[in-house]
Design a protein around this motif. Structure first.
Motif, PDB file in Angstrom:
ATOM      1  N   SER A 148       0.827  -1.206   0.000  1.00 28.38           N
ATOM      2  CA  SER A 148       0.000   0.000   0.000  1.00 28.38           C
ATOM      3  C   SER A 148       0.866   1.263   0.000  1.00 28.38           C
ATOM      4  CB  SER A 148      -0.925   0.001   1.222  1.00 28.38           C
ATOM      5  OG  SER A 148      -0.173   0.044   2.424  1.00 28.38           O
ATOM      6  N   LEU A 149       2.053   1.179   0.639  1.00 28.49           N
ATOM      7  CA  LEU A 149       2.946   2.343   0.635  1.00 28.49           C
ATOM      8  C   LEU A 149       3.450   2.651  -0.766  1.00 28.49           C
ATOM      9  CD1 LEU A 149       5.088   1.745   3.853  1.00 28.49           C
ATOM     10  CD2 LEU A 149       3.225   3.395   3.522  1.00 28.49           C
ATOM     11  N   GLY A 150       3.601   1.607  -1.580  1.00 29.29           N
ATOM     12  CA  GLY A 150       4.045   1.835  -2.949  1.00 29.29           C
ATOM     13  C   GLY A 150       3.109   2.751  -3.708  1.00 29.29           C
ATOM     14  N   GLY A 151       1.802   2.664  -3.390  1.00 29.00           N
ATOM     15  CA  GLY A 151       0.865   3.548  -4.058  1.00 29.00           C
ATOM     16  C   GLY A 151       0.940   4.979  -3.576  1.00 29.00           C
ATOM     17  N   ASP A 152       1.534   5.164  -2.374  1.00 31.32           N
ATOM     18  CA  ASP A 152       1.613   6.520  -1.817  1.00 31.32           C
ATOM     19  C   ASP A 152       2.913   7.229  -2.195  1.00 31.32           C
ATOM     20  OD1 ASP A 152      -0.790   6.050  -0.602  1.00 31.32           O
ATOM     21  OD2 ASP A 152       0.075   5.474   1.337  1.00 31.32           O
ATOM     22  N   LEU A 153       3.841   6.513  -2.822  1.00 27.17           N
ATOM     23  CA  LEU A 153       5.157   7.088  -3.106  1.00 27.17           C
ATOM     24  C   LEU A 153       5.099   8.345  -3.977  1.00 27.17           C
ATOM     25  CD1 LEU A 153       7.526   4.030  -3.620  1.00 27.17           C
ATOM     26  CD2 LEU A 153       7.627   5.770  -1.836  1.00 27.17           C
ATOM     27  N   PRO A 154       4.380   8.348  -5.106  1.00 26.83           N
ATOM     28  CA  PRO A 154       4.385   9.557  -5.944  1.00 26.83           C
ATOM     29  C   PRO A 154       3.934  10.807  -5.186  1.00 26.83           C
ATOM     30  CG  PRO A 154       3.431   7.705  -7.146  1.00 26.83           C
ATOM     31  CD  PRO A 154       3.593   7.261  -5.738  1.00 26.83           C
ATOM     32  N   ARG A 155       2.902  10.619  -4.353  1.00 22.03           N
ATOM     33  CA  ARG A 155       2.444  11.769  -3.572  1.00 22.03           C
ATOM     34  C   ARG A 155       3.487  12.207  -2.561  1.00 22.03           C
ATOM     35  NH1 ARG A 155      -0.749   9.617   0.098  1.00 22.03           N
ATOM     36  NH2 ARG A 155       0.939   9.961   1.606  1.00 22.03           N
ATOM     37  N   ALA A 156       4.164  11.234  -1.901  1.00 22.60           N
ATOM     38  CA  ALA A 156       5.150  11.557  -0.865  1.00 22.60           C
ATOM     39  C   ALA A 156       6.333  12.340  -1.450  1.00 22.60           C
ATOM     40  CB  ALA A 156       5.630  10.265  -0.209  1.00 22.60           C
ATOM     41  N   VAL A 157       6.767  11.946  -2.646  1.00 24.61           N
ATOM     42  CA  VAL A 157       7.884  12.651  -3.286  1.00 24.61           C
ATOM     43  C   VAL A 157       7.460  14.052  -3.697  1.00 24.61           C
ATOM     44  CG1 VAL A 157       9.435  12.656  -5.268  1.00 24.61           C
ATOM     45  CG2 VAL A 157       9.003  10.521  -4.015  1.00 24.61           C
ATOM     46  N   ALA A 158       6.274  14.149  -4.258  1.00 21.93           N
ATOM     47  CA  ALA A 158       5.808  15.454  -4.741  1.00 21.93           C
ATOM     48  C   ALA A 158       5.576  16.429  -3.592  1.00 21.93           C
ATOM     49  CB  ALA A 158       4.528  15.275  -5.554  1.00 21.93           C
ATOM     50  N   GLU A 159       5.095  15.944  -2.452  1.00 18.79           N
ATOM     51  CA  GLU A 159       4.755  16.819  -1.333  1.00 18.79           C
ATOM     52  C   GLU A 159       5.840  16.846  -0.262  1.00 18.79           C
ATOM     53  OE1 GLU A 159       0.893  15.845   0.123  1.00 18.79           O
ATOM     54  OE2 GLU A 159      -0.093  16.057  -1.836  1.00 18.79           O
ATOM     55  N   HIS A 160       7.046  16.331  -0.579  1.00 13.83           N
ATOM     56  CA  HIS A 160       8.218  16.407   0.313  1.00 13.83           C
ATOM     57  C   HIS A 160       7.913  15.822   1.700  1.00 13.83           C
ATOM     58  CE1 HIS A 160      10.036  18.934  -2.763  1.00 13.83           C
ATOM     59  NE2 HIS A 160       8.965  19.728  -2.729  1.00 13.83           N
ATOM     60  N   GLU A 161       7.300  14.603   1.705  1.00 16.63           N
ATOM     61  CA  GLU A 161       7.013  13.962   2.986  1.00 16.63           C
ATOM     62  C   GLU A 161       8.245  13.266   3.551  1.00 16.63           C
ATOM     63  OE1 GLU A 161       3.677  11.356   2.458  1.00 16.63           O
ATOM     64  OE2 GLU A 161       2.275  12.980   1.982  1.00 16.63           O
ATOM     65  N   PHE A 162       9.303  13.140   2.748  1.00 11.77           N
ATOM     66  CA  PHE A 162      10.522  12.510   3.238  1.00 11.77           C
ATOM     67  C   PHE A 162      11.414  13.563   3.903  1.00 11.77           C
ATOM     68  CE2 PHE A 162       9.234   9.739  -0.279  1.00 11.77           C
ATOM     69  CZ  PHE A 162       9.216   8.520   0.386  1.00 11.77           C
TER      70      PHE A 162
ATOM     71  N   ILE B 123      10.874   1.606  -2.742  1.00 10.22           N
ATOM     72  CA  ILE B 123      11.366   2.703  -3.566  1.00 10.22           C
ATOM     73  C   ILE B 123      12.365   2.193  -4.602  1.00 10.22           C
ATOM     74  CG2 ILE B 123      12.769   4.816  -3.519  1.00 10.22           C
ATOM     75  CD1 ILE B 123      11.462   5.524  -0.888  1.00 10.22           C
ATOM     76  N   GLU B 124      13.241   1.267  -4.168  1.00 11.83           N
ATOM     77  CA  GLU B 124      14.229   0.732  -5.101  1.00 11.83           C
ATOM     78  C   GLU B 124      13.567   0.049  -6.296  1.00 11.83           C
ATOM     79  OE1 GLU B 124      16.893  -1.781  -3.036  1.00 11.83           O
ATOM     80  OE2 GLU B 124      17.615  -0.227  -1.670  1.00 11.83           O
ATOM     81  N   ARG B 125      12.414  -0.588  -6.077  1.00  9.34           N
ATOM     82  CA  ARG B 125      11.728  -1.291  -7.161  1.00  9.34           C
ATOM     83  C   ARG B 125      10.872  -0.365  -8.004  1.00  9.34           C
ATOM     84  NH1 ARG B 125       9.468  -6.672  -3.904  1.00  9.34           N
ATOM     85  NH2 ARG B 125      11.516  -7.582  -3.449  1.00  9.34           N
ATOM     86  N   SER B 126      10.669   0.843  -7.532  1.00  8.70           N
ATOM     87  CA  SER B 126       9.808   1.779  -8.256  1.00  8.70           C
ATOM     88  C   SER B 126      10.641   2.612  -9.234  1.00  8.70           C
ATOM     89  CB  SER B 126       9.085   2.697  -7.266  1.00  8.70           C
ATOM     90  OG  SER B 126      10.007   3.618  -6.692  1.00  8.70           O
ATOM     91  N   GLY B 127       9.969   3.438  -9.987  1.00  8.18           N
ATOM     92  CA  GLY B 127      10.667   4.316 -10.919  1.00  8.18           C
ATOM     93  C   GLY B 127      11.017   5.661 -10.314  1.00  8.18           C
ATOM     94  N   LEU B 128      10.867   5.785  -8.971  1.00  7.31           N
ATOM     95  CA  LEU B 128      11.098   7.064  -8.290  1.00  7.31           C
ATOM     96  C   LEU B 128      12.406   7.080  -7.503  1.00  7.31           C
ATOM     97  CD1 LEU B 128       7.465   7.554  -6.898  1.00  7.31           C
ATOM     98  CD2 LEU B 128       8.461   8.611  -8.926  1.00  7.31           C
ATOM     99  N   LEU B 129      13.261   6.093  -7.728  1.00  9.12           N
ATOM    100  CA  LEU B 129      14.486   6.008  -6.929  1.00  9.12           C
ATOM    101  C   LEU B 129      15.366   7.246  -7.133  1.00  9.12           C
ATOM    102  CD1 LEU B 129      16.409   4.489  -5.075  1.00  9.12           C
ATOM    103  CD2 LEU B 129      17.291   3.272  -7.084  1.00  9.12           C
ATOM    104  N   ALA B 130      15.551   7.689  -8.368  1.00  5.90           N
ATOM    105  CA  ALA B 130      16.434   8.850  -8.631  1.00  5.90           C
ATOM    106  C   ALA B 130      15.887  10.109  -7.971  1.00  5.90           C
ATOM    107  CB  ALA B 130      16.572   9.049 -10.137  1.00  5.90           C
TER     108      ALA B 130
END
Length: 679
Positions: free
Chosen positions: A552-566, A607-614
């Motif tokens: 389920s976290l994998g689905g939240d990754l694009p939003r987390a990167v865009a909204e600087h949740e990290f 994240i490593e398996r997703s396309g958002l690693l970079a």
């Protein structure tokens, strides 16, 4: 002596035992009558005796015939003739006239009765005359009584004759037809009672007419004949109504979809409907014959093995209304020759047509059921190995886990054959299939009775354990199953050794079979990754990198990167010799709006398996270098260590992106370092 002859001899002996007492009673009545006539003066004129004899003959002759099985039985006016005769002459003369009149009627009849039937008919009616005369005498009968006073004695004598007739006749008919006395008593009971009640006023009315003039006695036989014709028409009408009602009930009873029940019902109903001794239903296309009567099925099996039947046979083909389907034949069997009347022939034809339709419908339903069962079998089984498949595993496992109070522990073993692709590539798919078949056979033979062994597809198998006393028992059972695969397989003369990896998981408290299957899969791949050091692995949550939360976290990754949740937390790196902080390690954290702070171990692999690693790596690097820039401005010259994924190190653009961020933050390359990520 054949079995048939022995049976017939036994039947004759039993019949003589039933007829014998009646003959003895008739002989006794005859002897008493002759003695009384010889010792007492009971004069009667010859014309009266002749009239009484004729009256008995007419009463016996005019009768309604009812066929029961292969025997015809008759409802006559004999009791009426006897009562009228008793009112006109002494009982002694009546007994003799009844015997002579009935014997004469039998002599001139177009068809001769068998001797035992003839003797029984004469003896029975003479006995009835004697008993009715005795009852009339005991009830106070006196010649010349007023009409109103003679009703009671006549009623007593008439009831005596009717009841005694039933008592003497029913056992003999029951023996001849094979029916029970209770069945015969109920058959046409209403008609017999109505007939008996209707005849008594005829007796009283006849006697009242004779009080006017004795010569009117000659008019009694024609009167009886007229009443008989009216009564016969009524009997035929009621018999036909009953027959049509029975036909409707019989055809309704055939409306079932079980072919065995259709055939058994047809035999029972036809035997009852046509009063047959036995009924055969033969299906020619199936080579099957069912034989029996109204109470039991005597034979059900191949037509070629059916025992020979005796007696006369009336057959009717099983064809539909359009006569386009000839499925077989229904046969009515009788011990003696029987000829059906026109109504019975039509009834038989209608019944055969209804049976043909019922057989076709039941056969169609049977075929549909067979096809449905085959499809259900195919849907739940693997065509190659004959084991159950994934669907059966999920269905059975879901049902098992749904039983909250099931005894013991439920566990799942997942088995994957190592290097199976090499067998297919080297020896061909035929050899690969043979390997799968032999592996399936070994697993099936080694499994215990309650274990469910299935093939999931490809080279994957599964065994569902149930009722285990403890989770550790699953590991012991799994080791024994995999040990059966160590013995080399014989494939087209070649001995191949099969290696397999297994994963065990115990049923989770929630998630059902899909979750149990996923956990066993996690454990199995853990065993495969061990490189042969571990044949069987047991599921452990700590080694599960693909739980539902991560998914389920994998689905939240694009939003987390865009909204600087990290964000980045820093862990000091201390020189143990001096206790001085020499650097800081940047550790990424995810401030999830719903789940709170999430540790890297929960999301880094996703994240490593997703396309958002970079993008993620750049964001973390910016945070870490920004903190280092702030510390440097404050006078703290501390290098920052940033964890980098192995995939990033393989990215040819990654060094350029790191250099660009160092220049942006005005930091020398020595101000940062990269490490492998911690898990």
């Amino acid at each position: 002596m054949t079995r048939t002859n022995r049976r017939d001899a036994g039947t004759d002996r039993r019949l003589r035992l039933l007829v014998g007492p009646v003959v003895i009673l008739a002989v006794a009545a005859t002897v008493v009558s002759i003695y009384r006539l010889a010792t007492a003066e009971l004069p009667v004129r010859l014309p009266t005796l002749l009239t009484l004899t004729l009256l008995a003959a007419v009463g016996f002759t005019v009768k309604v015939t009812v066929r029961i099985r292969s025997t015809n039985h008759h409802i006559a006016w004999t009791e009426t003739a006897i009562l009228v005769s008793l009112a006109l002459a002494p009982a002694e003369w009546v007994v003799l006239c009844v015997g002579v009149g009935i014997a004469a009627a039998m002599t001139v009849a177009p068809s001769r009765l068998p001797l035992i039937k003839a003797v029984f008919g004469i003896a029975k009616n003479m006995t009835l005359a004697g008993a009715a005369g005795l009852a009339l005498h005991l009830s106070g009968w006196a010649a010349g009584q007023p009409p109103i006073e003679m009703v009671t004695p006549l009623a007593v004598a008439y009831c005596t004759a009717v009841v005694l007739d039933e008592l003497l006749t029913l056992p003999v008919i029951a023996h001849a037809t094979g029916k029970t006395g209770s069945e015969l008593f109920r058959q046409h009971l209403g008609l017999r009672v109505a007939s008996a009640v209707a005849r008594f006023p005829v007796i009283v009315g006849t006697l009242a007419i004779l009080r006017m003039d004795n010569w009117l006695l000659v008019a009694v036989p024609p009167l009886l004949l007229s009443l008989h014709l009216a009564y016969s028409a009524r009997v035929r009408s009621q018999v036909e109504r009953t027959a049509w009602k029975q036909l409707a009930q019989a055809t309704d009873a055939l409306n079932v979809v079980d072919l065995d029940l259709v055939l058994a019902t047809a035999v029972h109903q036809a035997s009852e409907l046509f009063s047959a001794d036995e009924v055969d239903v033969e299906l020619t296309d199936r080579g099957r014959t069912v034989r029996g009567n109204s109470r039991e099925i005597a034979y059900d099996g191949p037509s070629t093995d059916a025992p020979p039947a005796e007696g006369s046979v009336i057959a009717e083909k099983l064809v539909g209304h359009d006569e386009s389907h000839d499925l077989g034949v229904v046969r009515l069997r009788f011990r003696a020759p029987v000829k059906l009347n026109e109504r019975e022939r039509y009834t038989l034809s209608t019944f055969a047509s209804a049976l043909c339709t019922a057989v076709r419908n039941a056969s169609a339903y049977q075929e549909l059921t067979r096809v449905a069962d085959e499809h259900a079998e195919a849907a739940a089984h693997d065509a190659l190995t004959g084991l159950g498949n994934r669907r059966q595993l999920l269905d059975h496992g879901t049902e098992l886990l749904g039983q909250r109070h099931a005894d013991g522990v439920t566990a799942l073993l997942l088995i994957d054959l190592n290097h199976f692709k090499e067998v297919n590539d080297t020896l061909g798919h035929g050899a690969g299939d043979e390997v799968l078949i032999q592996v399936a056979d070994r697993l099936r033979d080694a499994a215990q009775g309650d274990d469910l062994v299935v093939r999931l597809g490809g080279d994957e198998f599964a065994v569902l354990f149930q009722g285990l006393s403890a989770p550790a028992v699953a590991t012991h059972r799994a080791e024994r199953l995999l040990a059966t695969l160590q013995e080399p397989l014989d494939i087209d003369g070649m001995r191949l050794r099969v290696e397999a990896s297994g994963g065990i998981a115990v049923a989770p408290p929630s998630g059902g079979m899909p979750e149990l299957l996923r956990r066993a899969d996690v454990a199995m791949y853990q065993a495969k990754r061990s490189g042969g050091q571990q044949r069987i692995a047991t599921y452990a949550p700590a080694s599960d990198t693909a739980d539902v939360v991560r998914l389920s976290l994998g689905g939240d990754l694009p939003r987390a990167v865009a909204e600087h949740e990290f964000c980045v937390d820093f862990q000091p790196i201390v020189d143990l010799g001096t206790g001085t902080v020499v650097a800081a390690e940047a550790i990424a954290r995810w401030h999830h709006p719903d789940r709170g702070d999430i540790d890297p171990i929960r999301f880094l692999e996703t994240i490593e398996r997703s396309g958002l690693l970079a993008t993620f790596a750049d964001a973390v690097l910016d945070e870490a270098l920004g903190a280092a820039e702030t510390w440097q401005a404050a006078g703290f010259d501390l290098p920052v260590a940033v964890n980098v994924a192995p995939r990033s190190l393989l990215d040819p653009q990654f060094p350029d992106r790191v250099a660009a961020r160092l220049r942006a933050h005005e930091l020398p390359p020595s101000g940062s370092s990269s490490n492998s990520p911690r898990r």
